[in-house]
Design a protein around this motif. Structure first.
Motif, PDB file in Angstrom:
ATOM      1  N   VAL A  54      -6.466   6.457   0.753  1.00  0.00           N
ATOM      2  CA  VAL A  54      -5.776   5.231   1.152  1.00  0.00           C
ATOM      3  C   VAL A  54      -6.592   4.501   2.206  1.00  0.00           C
ATOM      4  N   ALA A  65      -9.161  -1.446  -2.865  1.00  0.00           N
ATOM      5  CA  ALA A  65      -8.247  -0.486  -2.248  1.00  0.00           C
ATOM      6  C   ALA A  65      -7.272   0.087  -3.271  1.00  0.00           C
ATOM      7  N   LYS A  66      -6.789  -0.768  -4.148  1.00  0.00           N
ATOM      8  CA  LYS A  66      -5.810  -0.317  -5.143  1.00  0.00           C
ATOM      9  C   LYS A  66      -6.439   0.649  -6.144  1.00  0.00           C
ATOM     10  N   VAL A 124       0.836  -1.199   0.000  1.00  0.00           N
ATOM     11  CA  VAL A 124       0.000   0.000   0.000  1.00  0.00           C
ATOM     12  C   VAL A 124       0.872   1.252   0.000  1.00  0.00           C
ATOM     13  N   TRP A 154       1.827   1.889  -3.487  1.00  0.00           N
ATOM     14  CA  TRP A 154       0.704   2.472  -4.229  1.00  0.00           C
ATOM     15  C   TRP A 154       0.608   3.978  -3.933  1.00  0.00           C
ATOM     16  N   LYS A 155       0.780   4.317  -2.648  1.00  0.00           N
ATOM     17  CA  LYS A 155       0.646   5.716  -2.233  1.00  0.00           C
ATOM     18  C   LYS A 155       1.731   6.583  -2.876  1.00  0.00           C
ATOM     19  N   ILE A 180      -6.941   0.196   3.902  1.00  0.00           N
ATOM     20  CA  ILE A 180      -6.229  -1.080   3.970  1.00  0.00           C
ATOM     21  C   ILE A 180      -7.170  -2.210   3.578  1.00  0.00           C
ATOM     22  N   ARG A 228      -8.505  -6.146  -2.062  1.00  0.00           N
ATOM     23  CA  ARG A 228      -7.264  -5.571  -2.586  1.00  0.00           C
ATOM     24  C   ARG A 228      -7.512  -4.789  -3.875  1.00  0.00           C
ATOM     25  N   GLY A 284      -4.909   4.915   5.979  1.00  0.00           N
ATOM     26  CA  GLY A 284      -4.421   3.550   6.038  1.00  0.00           C
ATOM     27  C   GLY A 284      -3.950   3.149   7.425  1.00  0.00           C
ATOM     28  N   ASP A 303      -4.506   9.907   3.445  1.00  0.00           N
ATOM     29  CA  ASP A 303      -4.030   8.621   3.946  1.00  0.00           C
ATOM     30  C   ASP A 303      -4.846   8.176   5.154  1.00  0.00           C
TER      31      ASP A 303
END
Length: 411
Positions: free
Chosen positions: A370, A360-361, A29, A32-33, A372, A357, A47, A45
């Protein structure tokens, strides 16, 4: 707005054991950020559950004053560390009505993660079993991998209010189990438990002589009048249980790394002995700051509970999210929202629930928000995402609007 996040193949000399520690998704993650930020996206964020506020001014002043003293730079273990443990005992009595011997029933730790990571090594034989929740905080299973202990996953599901069904655990598992680890208020699923549940848990544990390990890191983050109880409030619990407490979330001292484990004296002694071989204890100025933080919680009329602050954030975020079209459940405690994914368009297959996943992505790529993926916390977490309330109310409302827009665009 949006771009495609590319998965990168990375080779290294890391030991195979590291793949069992459960932190890979957080690194993923983070990558990705970075990609999102590099594409000029305004990232919000939500996350990692790291508080965005500082400790009180008095806590910070105390830390500064003691850090300036020349005699503060010896190994902390050369001093007793008793004043902090005595203050922790005082707080436990004030907050829960639980009496503790500061010399034998409290161990100071560098945050609850430190204690949780090392406890299995101190108390469990290799090849034994530990019962851990699914979903669960990653350090729970990571600590077992480090200690050579086998996990037995007990599912926490909505139909049972996210409480484990202890009677479903086979006898042969109980007989091989060293300890059972649970945490309420729960990270990631935000569920809570009452004293009736703890009483039944202690009864099961005593029947099979299994230690109970309770992680109470979110004790001060209850909402709507809810105040989380301690498992040590159950009569006789100290015979068979220990409990972790942390100043990270409740007192915004995450970077200070300080907490404590309380309860059964033999277990406290075991963890203390192990940690004497690993580190020299928590920096003394941090312990002094911790004393002030606990004092303020007990006696300052100006003290504001973290739960009161996060309740305002929860209400703004949840209300805005509902208005934006995502009807997620409002949490009763913690700094998180455990959100069940909606049905979204999935090509020719029509509307389906995306994997956590994928959600989130794509969410981060399209909106900069963001979260999780729920599968980071275990198999039972699939179909959910965890959202941390670690921004101010306006930014949380903006994140909720972006989330709602993302869902509408993908239906």
């Amino acid at each position: 707005m949006g771009f495609e996040i590319m998965d990168k193949e990375v080779t290294s000399r890391k030991a195979p054991l590291l793949s069992q520690l459960g932190s890979s998704i957080f690194s993923e993650v983070a990558a990705w950020k970075r990609d999102a930020a590099a594409h000029g996206i305004d990232v919000i964020d939500l996350g990692i559950g790291s508080p965005d506020r500082a400790p009180t001014i008095k806590v910070r002043q105390t830390l500064s004053q003691f850090a300036l003293q020349e005699d503060m730079y010896a190994y902390p273990a050369l001093k007793s560390g008793l004043p902090f443990r005595e203050k922790a005992a005082e707080w436990m009595k004030h907050r829960f009505g639980v009496s503790l011997d500061a010399t034998t029933e409290i161990c100071t730790i560098a945050g609850s993660q430190d204690g949780l990571a090392h406890l299995a090594m101190a108390i469990a034989a290799r090849g034994s079993i530990a019962i851990v929740p699914d979903p669960g905080y990653p350090i729970y299973t990571a600590s077992l991998a480090l200690a050579g202990v086998e996990p037995y996953f007990i599912p926490l599901v909505e139909e049972h209010q996210y409480l484990p069904q202890l009677e479903s655990i086979p006898l042969e598992v109980w007989e091989r189990t060293s300890f059972i680890l649970l945490n309420y208020p729960n990270n990631p699923i935000t569920a809570v438990a009452n004293l009736d549940f703890y009483e039944s848990l202690i009864t099961f544990a005593k029947k099979y002589n299994v230690l109970v390990v309770h992680d109470l890191a979110y004790s001060e983050m209850g909402y709507d009048g809810f105040m989380a109880p301690s498992i040590l409030q159950i009569t006789g619990a100290k015979d068979i249980a220990v409990e972790f407490h942390s100043l990270s979330k409740s007192f915004n001292m995450a970077g200070c790394r300080i907490g404590f484990m309380v309860g059964n004296a033999d277990v406290v002694s075991a963890l203390t002995e192990l940690k004497a071989n690993i580190d020299y204890g928590v920096f003394d100025p941090v312990q002094e700051a911790g004393i002030v933080a606990l004092d303020e919680a007990m006696y300052s009329e100006e003290f504001v509970r973290s739960g009161d602050i996060y309740q305002l954030r929860r209400d703004r975020f949840i209300n805005t999210l509902h208005e934006a079209g995502w009807q997620v459940k409002s949490p009763q405690a913690t700094m998180f929202v455990w959100a069940k994914l909606p049905l979204l368009a999935n090509g020719d297959l029509g509307q389906q629930q995306w994997s956590s996943r994928k959600f989130a992505k794509q969410l981060l790529a399209d909106t900069g928000v963001v979260v999780i993926p729920g599968d980071a916390f275990g198999n039972q977490g699939e179909g959910y995402v965890r959202i941390a309330l670690v921004e101010n109310e306006d930014r949380l409302a903006e994140a909720a609007i972006r989330l709602g827009r993302f869902i509408q665009q993908n239906r």
